[in-house]
Structures are given as C-alpha cells and as structure tokens.
Design an enzyme around this catalytic site. Sequence first.
Site: not given
Length: 162
Positions: A42, A91
């Site tokens: 947002k 990762r």
Amino acid sequence: MSTLAVYPGSFDPLTNGHVDIIARGARLFDRIIVAILLNAEKSPLFSTAERVEISRSVFKGLANVEVDTFDGLLVDYVERRKAQVIVRGLRAVSDFEYEFQMALMNQRLNGKIETVFMMPAEQYTYISSRLIKEVFALGGRVHGLVPDMVEDRLRRKLTVKT
Ligand code: PNS
C-alpha cells in the site's frame, strides 16, 4: 529457440542481491525482463516510477536486460510476453517454503512455464529490501549492499523526512 526469462519482484528497493541474480540470469538466458509488480504494498518507499528509473539506470550496460512493470497474475504476464521461464533468487532455507508454494502454484496455473531458482553470491545471501529499509531508516550503513543510486535516493528520502 531463444529463451526469455522474467525476474519478477517488488524491488522496493533494488539490492545488490537482485543485481547479482539479474547479471547471472543475463548470462544464462537470451533475454531477461525485470518485472516490477505494481501496487505490491500500500505504501512502498519507492514509487513504481522511481523503481523503474533505478533499474533502467543500473542495467543500462546490459543489452539483454529489459525493465517492465506488471500487475495481475504473474503467469499471465509471462505468457503475454511469450517468456518461458520465471527466475527467482533463493538466499537461504527460510526462502524455500514461500518460493516452493509460489512455484508450484504457478506451475498449476500454467504448466508450460518453468521456475528456475538461482543463488546470489554468498555475500548477498542475507540481504533483503525490507532489512535495507529498516537499517537505513535507523541510521545504519548500507553501502555496498545496494547500488549507489539506491543509496543516494535513500539518503534524499531521509533528508526530506527530517
Ligand atoms: O519481491 P517479492 O515481493 O518477493 O515478489 C513477489 C512476486 C511479485 C513474485 C509475487 O507476489 C507475484 O508473483 N505477484 C503477482 C500476483 C500473482 O501471480 N500471485 C500468485 C503467485 S503464486
């Protein structure tokens, strides 16, 4: 047949981990599209326009890297672009569950698209956009972990705020 890959993400902001994966992808595939998700959060720190500008500037030396935006389902975007591969960086083990779910959901949605996981160089395995924003906001050093342009823009944002 030439292979076109899409590397999707929020890139808020682009880190050197992302840059490393894109450089590897550009060596492996004929073309790679950095696809920035529109309205991922947002209130992102960097607007879509800024994220596009940063990525275009960072990859201007790599002729087979394109920067684009997308919204809606990723697999629909990949199909529209006539790409065959989704690239995601892995990762650590902690990434695996989320990535595994996404890859299998995307496979279910479109069985013709393959997800390829790539590992960044070891020194980038602990970097995330979220950590970069947190560390920088609290006054920590992020030099070497993000492109210089991102560091500069982060500094400007902090100066505007204070
Ligand atoms: O950098 P991120 O936030 O980890 O990237 C997540 C991204 C953009 C790859 C993912 O949220 C996505 O693909 N969103 C598009 C909507 C979609 O296709 N959702 C279903 C994924 S299984």
